[in-house]
Design a protein around this motif. Structure first.
Motif, PDB file in Angstrom:
ATOM      1  N   THR A 202       0.976  -1.290  -0.124  1.00 14.40           N
ATOM      2  CA  THR A 202       0.080  -0.048  -0.035  1.00 14.40           C
ATOM      3  C   THR A 202       0.833   1.101   0.168  1.00 14.40           C
ATOM      4  O   THR A 202       0.597   2.093  -0.577  1.00 14.40           O
ATOM      5  CB  THR A 202      -0.756   0.162   1.269  1.00 14.40           C
ATOM      6  N   ARG A 203       2.033   1.082   0.655  1.00 14.13           N
ATOM      7  CA  ARG A 203       2.941   2.486   0.541  1.00 14.13           C
ATOM      8  C   ARG A 203       3.467   2.590  -0.840  1.00 14.13           C
ATOM      9  O   ARG A 203       3.525   3.662  -1.096  1.00 14.13           O
ATOM     10  CB  ARG A 203       4.123   2.017   1.705  1.00 14.13           C
ATOM     11  N   ILE A 207      -1.348   5.790  -2.127  1.00  5.06           N
ATOM     12  CA  ILE A 207      -2.550   6.215  -2.156  1.00  5.06           C
ATOM     13  C   ILE A 207      -2.673   7.604  -1.710  1.00  5.06           C
ATOM     14  O   ILE A 207      -2.093   8.185  -0.728  1.00  5.06           O
ATOM     15  CB  ILE A 207      -3.266   5.136  -1.226  1.00  5.06           C
ATOM     16  N   GLY A 208      -3.660   8.194  -1.996  1.00  9.72           N
ATOM     17  CA  GLY A 208      -3.853   9.925  -1.788  1.00  9.72           C
ATOM     18  C   GLY A 208      -5.312  10.217  -1.656  1.00  9.72           C
ATOM     19  O   GLY A 208      -6.161   9.505  -1.615  1.00  9.72           O
ATOM     20  N   PRO A 209      -5.700  11.498  -1.080  1.00 14.96           N
ATOM     21  CA  PRO A 209      -6.786  11.802  -0.898  1.00 14.96           C
ATOM     22  C   PRO A 209      -7.821  11.731  -2.021  1.00 14.96           C
ATOM     23  O   PRO A 209      -7.626  12.047  -3.254  1.00 14.96           O
ATOM     24  CB  PRO A 209      -6.801  13.433  -0.486  1.00 14.96           C
ATOM     25  N   HIS A 211      -8.828   8.989  -3.611  1.00 16.13           N
ATOM     26  CA  HIS A 211      -8.601   7.925  -4.463  1.00 16.13           C
ATOM     27  C   HIS A 211      -9.770   6.775  -4.209  1.00 16.13           C
ATOM     28  O   HIS A 211     -10.101   6.588  -3.228  1.00 16.13           O
ATOM     29  CB  HIS A 211      -7.317   7.271  -4.164  1.00 16.13           C
ATOM     30  N   ALA A 227      -4.431  -0.567   3.881  1.00 16.94           N
ATOM     31  CA  ALA A 227      -4.325   0.512   3.114  1.00 16.94           C
ATOM     32  C   ALA A 227      -5.421   1.515   3.930  1.00 16.94           C
ATOM     33  O   ALA A 227      -5.039   2.795   4.098  1.00 16.94           O
ATOM     34  CB  ALA A 227      -5.098   0.291   1.666  1.00 16.94           C
ATOM     35  N   ALA A 230      -3.609   2.983   6.948  1.00 13.36           N
ATOM     36  CA  ALA A 230      -2.634   3.886   6.618  1.00 13.36           C
ATOM     37  C   ALA A 230      -3.093   5.161   6.034  1.00 13.36           C
ATOM     38  O   ALA A 230      -2.522   6.246   6.061  1.00 13.36           O
ATOM     39  CB  ALA A 230      -1.478   3.057   5.975  1.00 13.36           C
ATOM     40  N   HIS A 231      -4.392   5.075   5.160  1.00 14.75           N
ATOM     41  CA  HIS A 231      -4.758   6.096   4.314  1.00 14.75           C
ATOM     42  C   HIS A 231      -6.007   6.249   4.267  1.00 14.75           C
ATOM     43  O   HIS A 231      -7.005   6.186   3.371  1.00 14.75           O
ATOM     44  CB  HIS A 231      -4.390   5.718   2.827  1.00 14.75           C
ATOM     45  N   GLU A 233      -7.566   9.284   4.379  1.00  8.56           N
ATOM     46  CA  GLU A 233      -8.255  10.055   3.584  1.00  8.56           C
ATOM     47  C   GLU A 233      -8.616   9.864   2.158  1.00  8.56           C
ATOM     48  O   GLU A 233      -9.262  10.716   1.267  1.00  8.56           O
ATOM     49  CB  GLU A 233      -7.030  11.263   3.394  1.00  8.56           C
ATOM     50  N   ALA A 234      -8.208   8.578   1.597  1.00  8.75           N
ATOM     51  CA  ALA A 234      -8.634   8.026   0.400  1.00  8.75           C
ATOM     52  C   ALA A 234     -10.425   7.978   0.253  1.00  8.75           C
ATOM     53  O   ALA A 234     -11.003   7.906   1.243  1.00  8.75           O
ATOM     54  CB  ALA A 234      -8.267   6.362   0.259  1.00  8.75           C
ATOM     55  N   TYR A 237     -12.976   2.439  -0.801  1.00  8.33           N
ATOM     56  CA  TYR A 237     -12.180   1.024  -0.835  1.00  8.33           C
ATOM     57  C   TYR A 237     -13.204   0.005  -1.166  1.00  8.33           C
ATOM     58  O   TYR A 237     -14.132  -0.222  -0.423  1.00  8.33           O
ATOM     59  CB  TYR A 237     -11.597   0.799   0.860  1.00  8.33           C
TER      60      TYR A 237
END
Length: 362
Positions: A202-203, A207-209, A211, A227, A230-231, A233-234, A237
């Motif tokens: 996932t790093r 992955i960004g805002p 997404h 994922a 850690a993120h 903000e996506a 999913y």
């Protein structure tokens, strides 16, 4: 704790670069060395709990002592026992208790797990006994020999001894259980992914805002959960799997992780119910037959699966996959996906390939 406290993070072979990057990006300390399945670093801040939250690490330790190996014969066991004399177990236990809660502040015993590269005229239990008995004598507590008694009691201090052919390293585990044993992972299925490897994937996906993140063969949901943790903000999913048992396991794990925004659906990964160019990131451990046989369209037309991935990806999208060999990439390239990163990882002695692909530009 001293500001320059020394830690050792352990990982799967091949993930050392990702682990070092996570340590630096988290501003946890300065990397002092990276070797076989390990990254050593000195802390920048005392008692930074980020040390015990490393996602790509299998485990994290306080460095107790380090010295040169004294050979591969049984006479080297005496030198290993001397590592216990070089360490300061009382100070290390004090640091450990400040970094992570334990059943008891003062352990009621000592246990040691050893591993080494190459052949020796002794086995791991011989090495464990040599160091464990010396540590127990220093602390005035019992030693638990894994050779005869199996798993130790939960309140015993867990020490780790590694021999890499050049150096012997003695370490004290910080957390009550290894970091790779994620609390959310209550249910597994064949082919379930090792969580630190999933975190590394996932790093790599960056992955960004906003997404939309997809796993078309989600299994027990490890990749999506790592994922989403850690993120957060996506935007979305999405997980698909054709196996109802896998979806049930993924549902259990996502609820344990309190990640209700992960959506799970039953579907054939070769015919995804998604519009064209609507997915920003794909993370997946496809069923190529090593542990889980391909089903439905993946079994009948495996090369067409690449066309399906290319269809749903946006023009700026990224797919990060775990492959058993680099050979499946020819049909991926023909489908319009270009490999931009390939990295060999070893899990339980078996090589796999962490691969990043991006759509070919016109």
């Amino acid at each position: 704790m001293r500001d320059d406290a020394h830690f050792v993070a352990r990982c799967a072979r091949g993930l050392e670069p990702q682990l070092a990057a996570e340590i630096l990006e988290g501003e946890l300390g300065s990397i002092t060395r990276a070797g076989h399945r390990s990254v050593h670093f000195r802390a920048w801040r005392p008692y930074d709990t980020g040390v015990t939250a490393l996602r790509t690490a299998d485990d994290v330790f306080l460095l107790g002592a380090r010295g040169r190996e004294a050979g591969r014969t049984r006479s080297a066991l005496r030198t290993m026992a001397e590592l216990a004399a070089q360490a300061n177990p009382e100070e290390l236990l004090s640091h450990r208790n400040a970094l992570a809660p334990h059943p008891t502040a003062r352990p009621s015993g000592v246990e040691v797990s050893a591993s080494f590269l190459g052949r020796r005229n002794f086995n791991r239990y011989d090495a464990e006994d040599a160091v464990g008995e010396a540590l127990a004598a220093r602390l005035g507590v019992p030693y638990h020999p894994r050779r005869t008694e199996g798993a130790p009691p939960p309140d015993y201090a867990a020490w780790r001894l590694t021999l890499d052919g050049t150096e012997a390293t003695l370490m004290l585990r910080i957390t009550p259980r290894p970091l790779h044993r994620r609390p959310y992972k209550q249910s597994t299925v064949p082919g379930s992914l090792h969580p630190p490897l999933a975190a590394a994937m996932t790093r790599l996906a960056a992955i960004g805002p906003g997404h939309t993140v997809l796993d078309p063969c989600c299994g027990a949901g490890t990749l999506l959960i790592e994922a989403a943790l850690a993120h957060p903000e996506a935007g979305r999913y999405q997980g698909y799997d054709i196996d109802p048992t896998a979806l049930a396991a993924a549902g259990t794990n996502k609820r344990t992780a309190s990640l209700d925004h992960i959506r799970l659906h039953r579907a054939d990964a070769g015919r995804l119910p998604l519009p064209d160019t609507t997915v920003d990131r794909i993370v997946c451990n496809p069923p190529w037959g090593t542990q889980v046989p391909p089903k439905a369209r993946l079994a009948k037309a495996p090369t067409a699966w690449w066309q399906e991935l290319r269809r749903v990806l946006t023009p700026t999208g990224t797919a990060v996959l775990l492959l058993p060999t680099p050979t499946p990439l020819a049909p991926a390239i023909q489908a319009g996906l270009l490999p931009t990163h390939t990295q060999r990882i070893h899990l339980s002695g078996t090589p796999t390939y962490l691969t990043k692909l991006e759509p070919k530009t016109p």
